[in-house]
Design an enzyme around this catalytic site. Sequence first.
Site, PDB file in Angstrom:
ATOM      1  N   GLU A 175       0.840  -1.232  -0.138  1.00  0.00           N
ATOM      2  CA  GLU A 175      -0.107   0.001   0.012  1.00  0.00           C
ATOM      3  C   GLU A 175       0.770   1.273   0.096  1.00  0.00           C
ATOM      4  OE1 GLU A 175      -2.606   0.356   3.390  1.00  0.00           O
ATOM      5  OE2 GLU A 175      -3.590   2.154   2.599  1.00  0.00           O
ATOM      6  N   LYS A 217      -2.206  -1.941  -3.333  1.00  0.00           N
ATOM      7  CA  LYS A 217      -3.270  -0.979  -2.717  1.00  0.00           C
ATOM      8  C   LYS A 217      -3.036   0.501  -2.669  1.00  0.00           C
ATOM      9  CE  LYS A 217      -5.738  -0.004   1.717  1.00  0.00           C
ATOM     10  NZ  LYS A 217      -6.484  -0.660   2.863  1.00  0.00           N
TER      11      LYS A 217
HETATM   12  C1  5MM Z   1      -8.283   1.469   8.458  1.00  0.00           C
HETATM   13  O1  5MM Z   1      -7.009   2.455   8.582  1.00  0.00           O
HETATM   14  C2  5MM Z   1      -5.718   1.698   8.134  1.00  0.00           C
HETATM   15  C3  5MM Z   1      -4.732   1.657   9.454  1.00  0.00           C
HETATM   16  O2  5MM Z   1      -4.604   3.251   9.765  1.00  0.00           O
HETATM   17  P1  5MM Z   1      -3.558   3.642  10.836  1.00  0.00           P
HETATM   18  O3  5MM Z   1      -2.262   2.550  10.935  1.00  0.00           O
HETATM   19  O4  5MM Z   1      -2.845   5.123  10.385  1.00  0.00           O
HETATM   20  O5  5MM Z   1      -4.409   3.539  12.054  1.00  0.00           O
HETATM   21  C4  5MM Z   1      -5.086   2.258   6.998  1.00  0.00           C
HETATM   22  O6  5MM Z   1      -4.000   1.694   6.725  1.00  0.00           O
HETATM   23  C5  5MM Z   1      -6.142   1.893   5.918  1.00  0.00           C
HETATM   24  O7  5MM Z   1      -6.055   0.325   5.649  1.00  0.00           O
HETATM   25  C6  5MM Z   1      -5.865   2.358   4.456  1.00  0.00           C
HETATM   26  O8  5MM Z   1      -5.575   3.787   4.708  1.00  0.00           O
HETATM   27  C7  5MM Z   1      -7.110   2.560   3.917  1.00  0.00           C
HETATM   28  O9  5MM Z   1      -8.269   3.251   4.464  1.00  0.00           O
HETATM   29  P2  5MM Z   1      -9.201   4.134   4.102  1.00  0.00           P
HETATM   30  O10 5MM Z   1      -9.876   4.930   5.355  1.00  0.00           O
HETATM   31  O11 5MM Z   1      -8.104   5.210   3.277  1.00  0.00           O
HETATM   32  O12 5MM Z   1      -9.833   3.563   2.996  1.00  0.00           O
END
Ligand code: 5MM
Length: 325
Positions: A175, A217
């Site tokens: 990602e 991703k």
């Molecule tokens: C769910 O959020 C994930 C973890 O975030 P932190 O480690 O910062 O707490 C994040 O990696 C998430 O998997 C991705 O950013 C995709 O989430 P969004 O909300 O952007 O679809």
Amino acid sequence: MSTLNKIARIMVSERRGILAADESIGTMSSRLEGVGVKATEENRRVYRELIVTTPKLAESVSGIILADETFHQKLSNGQTFPAFLAELGILAGIKVDTGAKPLAGAPGENVTEGLDGLRDRVRNYAALGATFAKWRATITIGDGLPSDRAVRANVHALARYAGLCQEGGIVPIVEPEVLMDGSHSLARCKQVTTSVLRSLFDELNLMQVQLDGMVLKPNMVVAGKKCPQQPSVEEVAEATVDALRATVPTFVPGIAFLSGGQSPEKATEHLAAMQQLDPLPWELTYSFGRALVGPALETWRGDNGKREAAQKALSDRAVANAAAR
Ligand code: 5MM
């Protein structure tokens, strides 16, 4: 077909997507507090139980990414989260990075950490039922940013993470997230996303990562949140697919987008618009966090009487995204 390829194909299989429920303790705590719920370990567990017990979730979700805390917690029925998901036919994933930290010599930029001890952690997670993992790198657009050193440090870490996962028999979700923060244009996001993805695949190849045994991703190519000229849905879809076509090898089985702060509806519209473009060599799917669970959390607000309504809010988003595929 290798086992990694088989798992990756299930993750991106038609009419389903991946749910990112892997917020770190800090992020999940502030999301709970944002809706008036006390940020305790038990409340994080209760909220995650609400998510995974949503009726018919397996029809639109192929895998759920869990955080380490949830991975080791139990549902009210005594099952661990990975065991419960396995029974539902949903793959259990685990976030293995330990977060984005300031990169030395690069003010305003981060590098994601978590490589130390990763080989053993992957082995343990796999033994406990994880079939895939996730590592998120963040790239900031700004004045003179991103710097080459931030991009190189991040893609290097992503590639080493991916190699360690594959060595341990689990599929890496790779990602690289170009953040939406700022006032940059769609064109600038496209240029940065293209260049980051190009560097990423150079590094994945260098580290001999098996491209058919991973899932990418990425962010969608959008304008910065503060950009006065916001592009149309079609412009976002075209810019995103252009960036991917220029950089992502056809061996990669699937691309599962993050939502990155877009509204749930916009994220779905963008995903649907991309499917209308000429045939693509990879599956295009979703791995949304906020765009899937945001409405559920807002509905629930810690009130057990709203549990069913919250699950319906999640289910509606998951079904809409599955339909967008
Ligand atoms: C769910 O959020 C994930 C973890 O975030 P932190 O480690 O910062 O707490 C994040 O990696 C998430 O998997 C991705 O950013 C995709 O989430 P969004 O909300 O952007 O679809």
